[in-house]
Design an enzyme around this catalytic site. Structure first.
Site, PDB file in Angstrom:
ATOM      1  CE1 TYR A  85      38.567  17.534  42.834  1.00 35.22           C
ATOM      2  CE2 TYR A  85      40.139  16.749  44.460  1.00 35.22           C
ATOM      3  CZ  TYR A  85      38.911  17.287  44.146  1.00 35.22           C
ATOM      4  OH  TYR A  85      38.016  17.582  45.139  1.00 35.22           O
ATOM      5  N   PRO A  93      34.683  24.510  41.127  1.00 34.75           N
ATOM      6  CG  PRO A  93      34.611  24.011  43.383  1.00 34.75           C
ATOM      7  CD  PRO A  93      35.543  24.059  42.218  1.00 34.75           C
ATOM      8  CG  HIS A 145      37.721  20.967  43.781  1.00 33.17           C
ATOM      9  ND1 HIS A 145      38.259  20.906  45.036  1.00 33.17           N
ATOM     10  CD2 HIS A 145      36.388  20.875  43.948  1.00 33.17           C
ATOM     11  CE1 HIS A 145      37.287  20.775  45.921  1.00 33.17           C
ATOM     12  NE2 HIS A 145      36.135  20.762  45.289  1.00 33.17           N
ATOM     13  CB  SER A 163      29.592  20.807  49.231  1.00 33.95           C
ATOM     14  OG  SER A 163      30.714  21.130  49.982  1.00 33.95           O
TER      15      SER A 163
HETATM   16  N1  COA Z   1      21.612  22.639  68.963  1.00 40.56           N
HETATM   17  C1  COA Z   1      22.014  23.924  68.862  1.00 40.56           C
HETATM   18  N2  COA Z   1      23.049  24.309  68.071  1.00 40.56           N
HETATM   19  C2  COA Z   1      23.679  23.357  67.361  1.00 40.56           C
HETATM   20  C3  COA Z   1      23.306  22.011  67.408  1.00 40.56           C
HETATM   21  C4  COA Z   1      22.214  21.664  68.268  1.00 40.56           C
HETATM   22  N3  COA Z   1      21.810  20.401  68.382  1.00 40.56           N
HETATM   23  N4  COA Z   1      24.112  21.304  66.597  1.00 40.56           N
HETATM   24  C5  COA Z   1      24.979  22.187  66.040  1.00 40.56           C
HETATM   25  N5  COA Z   1      24.720  23.428  66.510  1.00 40.56           N
HETATM   26  C6  COA Z   1      25.439  24.667  66.227  1.00 40.56           C
HETATM   27  C7  COA Z   1      26.933  24.433  66.259  1.00 40.56           C
HETATM   28  O1  COA Z   1      27.427  24.544  67.579  1.00 40.56           O
HETATM   29  C8  COA Z   1      27.426  25.549  65.371  1.00 40.56           C
HETATM   30  O2  COA Z   1      27.389  26.741  66.130  1.00 40.56           O
HETATM   31  P1  COA Z   1      28.289  28.033  65.782  1.00 40.56           P
HETATM   32  O3  COA Z   1      27.735  28.601  64.548  1.00 40.56           O
HETATM   33  O4  COA Z   1      28.087  28.907  66.943  1.00 40.56           O
HETATM   34  O5  COA Z   1      29.681  27.526  65.606  1.00 40.56           O
HETATM   35  C9  COA Z   1      26.339  25.644  64.307  1.00 40.56           C
HETATM   36  O6  COA Z   1      25.172  25.084  64.894  1.00 40.56           O
HETATM   37  C10 COA Z   1      26.652  24.912  63.025  1.00 40.56           C
HETATM   38  O7  COA Z   1      26.798  23.545  63.277  1.00 40.56           O
HETATM   39  P2  COA Z   1      26.391  22.414  62.230  1.00 40.56           P
HETATM   40  O8  COA Z   1      25.388  22.936  61.276  1.00 40.56           O
HETATM   41  O9  COA Z   1      26.028  21.181  62.970  1.00 40.56           O
HETATM   42  O10 COA Z   1      27.735  22.060  61.533  1.00 40.56           O
HETATM   43  P3  COA Z   1      28.844  22.902  60.754  1.00 40.56           P
HETATM   44  O11 COA Z   1      28.418  24.258  60.405  1.00 40.56           O
HETATM   45  O12 COA Z   1      30.068  22.734  61.549  1.00 40.56           O
HETATM   46  O13 COA Z   1      28.971  22.078  59.405  1.00 40.56           O
HETATM   47  C11 COA Z   1      30.051  20.313  58.226  1.00 40.56           C
HETATM   48  C12 COA Z   1      29.094  20.698  59.358  1.00 40.56           C
HETATM   49  C13 COA Z   1      30.047  18.815  58.111  1.00 40.56           C
HETATM   50  C14 COA Z   1      29.587  20.914  56.910  1.00 40.56           C
HETATM   51  C15 COA Z   1      31.469  20.861  58.590  1.00 40.56           C
HETATM   52  O14 COA Z   1      31.922  20.249  59.758  1.00 40.56           O
HETATM   53  C16 COA Z   1      32.497  20.606  57.523  1.00 40.56           C
HETATM   54  O15 COA Z   1      33.119  19.565  57.486  1.00 40.56           O
HETATM   55  N6  COA Z   1      32.693  21.577  56.620  1.00 40.56           N
HETATM   56  C17 COA Z   1      33.624  21.461  55.523  1.00 40.56           C
HETATM   57  C18 COA Z   1      32.911  21.039  54.287  1.00 40.56           C
HETATM   58  C19 COA Z   1      33.873  20.911  53.120  1.00 40.56           C
HETATM   59  O16 COA Z   1      35.071  20.760  53.261  1.00 40.56           O
HETATM   60  N7  COA Z   1      33.352  20.994  51.924  1.00 40.56           N
HETATM   61  C20 COA Z   1      34.176  20.908  50.743  1.00 40.56           C
HETATM   62  C21 COA Z   1      33.631  21.810  49.716  1.00 40.56           C
HETATM   63  S1  COA Z   1      34.621  21.850  48.281  1.00 40.56           S
END
Ligand code: COA
Length: 623
Positions: free
Chosen positions: A104, A117, A340, A552
């Site tokens: 940044y 963003p 950001h 993202s």
């Molecule tokens: N079967 C059934 N359900 C499952 C599954 C499977 N095999 N795998 C995952 N799920 C469920 C999870 O339990 C979760 O359930 P919930 O909604 O009840 O909590 C849901 O599906 C979502 O999981 P998933 O899609 O795997 O991951 P996530 O939503 O946690 O997202 C990341 C993953 C990597 C995006 C997240 O961990 C992350 O790091 N987010 C931050 C991103 C960030 O900082 N971005 C910056 C932008 S500037």
């Protein structure tokens, strides 16, 4: 996003943040583990595997040779790893400062569109100017309500996968601002000073105002009081011929750095700039944009959030260095943009969720009116030189605006419930749909970056996962196999395998990713060595780090979508918010690149998501 909705109709859903703890955010980072330095051998093996789908065999052979040399016992790799481990022992987080600096503050690209963003909220049905003011007043009150949790350290701690997350970013987004420097910028957080600010800035028709948002007894202004103050601001900024000083902040950072020094030579200007920088946040009351078809509406709003629409429209109605700027258009468009450097998207949308919730609850309650003083209008003395800088910034912004293509895709056929019902991670499923869309458009795959959280660690920011894998390529090739020999069951099995192979997401959030470790080794080499090891100057390293797909997931309870610009000139910026029964996407690309087309990729994405659903349903039926 659903059209025709209002703040009270926003869909709610449980977030990826599993639960709330009653413990106070005072433990915002103290009790968390330190970010580990992953084992060197592990990162190098995974790095080589990540190159496989992206580079030729010949390049791979060359890279293997360089890696062998890098990993030689007693060699440069080991030395760098030891230095990095030393740094990790001595610092709270070995990565965060480097990350903030290199990604940044050292970047000389404009923050608007390139790093800041935007967030698009559902359209509000504002009948008139009063509606706009009422909405803005409630929104301000909602943010102040959120701020009270920060001030009293009662912000609920977020959890991911059962582990508490670092809350530090929440303490960085209010009362902070980026300050341009000739070579490197800084971020100043005024909340930690002796006299934290008690005002916000409001900008209307390019004119900035200081609005004190606390009464003399320290209580926040009520919605009613805020409304009256906003009306006063609106009425005293009716002229539309004012110089858009704020547009200066949209320029290349070196250019803005020079213009900034020139601007603040004048004492009045310096005080006005300081008031904006110190304010808790900014509210931009935007002029209406030209009407567009329903189909184009969200594309236009996303662009408005990212850059303001150009110098004729609302780009001058911003201070792009300000960390948080809420944007409310007279035509009902609303959202925000944020700088950001201090924080990632998830804390920002969590704040948005709170504000939207608050707005549903808050009503305009008539309170006995104690007369409040007129909000102070910030004055700027515009010298011919400043005028020239503004004209240059306007031109530059207009070029950027024309260059950015923004598409919002509201995919309504299903949401994250569908992959879950097939026992697949929704995030990995969407990443595979992006892979398929790209492959269908280009008949090849490309380096893909997905942001993942490192907030399980003290002062953690993000890791990046390379979601193009050998397995994802096998799946995309099989889906459109020209010989038509691949059976559906085989395609579904390849999809499942590709999704399982996205477990790097899991490794990444637990501090075992490769991207930031490689960055750390490179940064320590720059600090410690006279020359950069060859592995970082290798063509494969450059090719695999040219992220044509910059993606993202920023999930929220509110039916909104975040948008960001592409990372590379011939790439796409893709953000998505998977809701239970639909998915909001925002896709951006540069018009100046002949090879990219945001509309076309969005279409391929929609088709890919539909085809993947059909595939799984067909296979399930036959089982
Ligand atoms: N079967 C059934 N359900 C499952 C599954 C499977 N095999 N795998 C995952 N799920 C469920 C999870 O339990 C979760 O359930 P919930 O909604 O009840 O909590 C849901 O599906 C979502 O999981 P998933 O899609 O795997 O991951 P996530 O939503 O946690 O997202 C990341 C993953 C990597 C995006 C997240 O961990 C992350 O790091 N987010 C931050 C991103 C960030 O900082 N971005 C910056 C932008 S500037």
């Amino acid at each position: 996003m659903s059209r025709n909705t209002d703040a009270t109709a926003c869909t709610l859903r449980t977030r990826q943040i599993d639960q709330y703890s009653p413990c106070r955010a005072i433990v915002r980072s103290n009790n968390l583990p330190k970010l580990p330095v992953p084992p060197l051998q592990q990162t190098c093996v995974r790095y080589l595997a990540s190159l496989e789908p992206l580079i030729s065999e010949e390049e791979m052979t060359h890279t293997h040779k360089l890696m062998d040399e890098f990993l030689r016992p007693g060699g440069v790799g080991e030395r760098l790893q030891k230095s990095l481990e030393r740094r990790a022992r001595k610092t709270e987080n070995w990565l965060t400062d480097w990350w903030m600096q290199s990604s940044y503050l050292d970047s000389r690209m404009p923050v608007a569109m390139y790093t800041s963003p935007g967030v698009v909220l559902p359209k509000m049905h504002l009948q008139d100017r009063q509606g706009q003011m009422r909405f803005a007043a409630k929104l301000i009150a909602g943010v102040l309500d959120f701020k009270s949790m920060i001030d009293s350290d009662t912000l609920p701690v977020e959890y991911l996968g059962g582990k508490p997350l670092c809350m530090d970013q929440y303490y960085q987004v209010l009362s902070s601002c980026r300050i341009p420097g000739p070579k490197r910028d800084t971020v100043v957080n005024y909340a930690i000073g002796k006299t934290p600010p008690t005002h916000i800035t409001v900008v209307h028709n390019f004119q900035f105002f200081v609005l004190d948002v606390y009464n003399s007894d320290g209580s926040p202004l009520t919605v009613d009081q805020l409304y009256v103050q906003l009306e006063k601001i609106w009425n005293s900024s009716l002229q539309t011929n004012k110089e858009p000083v704020g547009i200066l902040t949209s320029n290349h950072r070196n250019t803005w750095g020079k213009a900034y020094n020139n601007l603040i030579k004048d004492k009045t200007n310096k005080e006005s700039v300081r008031s904006i920088q110190k304010s808790i946040f900014t509210v931009c009351l935007d002029a209406p944009k030209p009407r567009v078809s329903d189909e184009m509406y969200f594309n236009k709003v996303a662009a408005q959030m990212l850059h303001g629409g150009g110098s004729r429209w609302n780009s001058g109605n911003r201070w792009f260095d300000k960390t948080l700027q809420f944007i409310i258009g007279e035509d009902g468009s609303c959202g925000l943009t944020y700088e950001h450097a201090p924080a990632e998207g998830p804390p920002i949308v969590f704040l948005v969720d709170h504000v939207v919730d608050y707005m549903k609850r808050s009503e305009m309650v008539r309170t006995p009116m104690i007369p409040l003083s007129m909000p102070q209008k910030l004055r700027f003395n515009i010298t011919p030189e400043i005028k020239k800088d503004i004209e240059k910034a306007k031109q530059n912004m207009n070029i950027m605006v024309h260059d950015l293509d923004v598409r919002v895709l509201n995919f309504t056929h299903y949401g994250r419930k569908f992959p879950k019902s097939h026992k697949m991670s929704p995030d990995a499923f969407i990443q595979m749909a992006l892979q398929l869309a790209y492959y269908r458009m280009y008949q090849t795959c490309c380096p893909t970056y997905e942001s993942t959280s490192l907030r399980m660690f003290k002062l953690g920011r993000t890791e990046a996962v390379r979601s193009t894998t050998t397995e994802s390529l096998q799946f995309t090739k099989a889906m459109d196999d020209p010989s038509k020999h691949v059976q559906n069951s085989e395609k579904a099995a390849l999809l499942e395998k590709a999704i399982k192979f996205l477990f790097p997401c899991d490794q990444a959030i637990h501090g075992q990713g490769i991207e930031r470790h490689m960055l750390g080794l490179k940064m320590i080499a720059i600090e410690d060595l006279t020359s950069l090891p060859e592995i970082f100057m290798d063509t494969s390293f450059a090719v695999a780090s040219h992220f044509n797909l910059y993606t993202s997931q920023v999930g929220s309870k509110t039916d909104c979508v975040m948008c960001l610009g592409p990372m590379v000139p011939d790439g796409y910026g893709i953000c998505y918010n998977p809701m239970d029964d639909h998915i909001n996407f925002a896709v951006t690309a540069f018009n100046s690149c002949e090879e990219t087309n945001a509309t076309k990729l969005s279409q391929f994405l929609e088709d890919s998501l539909l085809d993947m659903k059909t595939l799984l349903e067909q296979v399930s039926k036959t089982q």
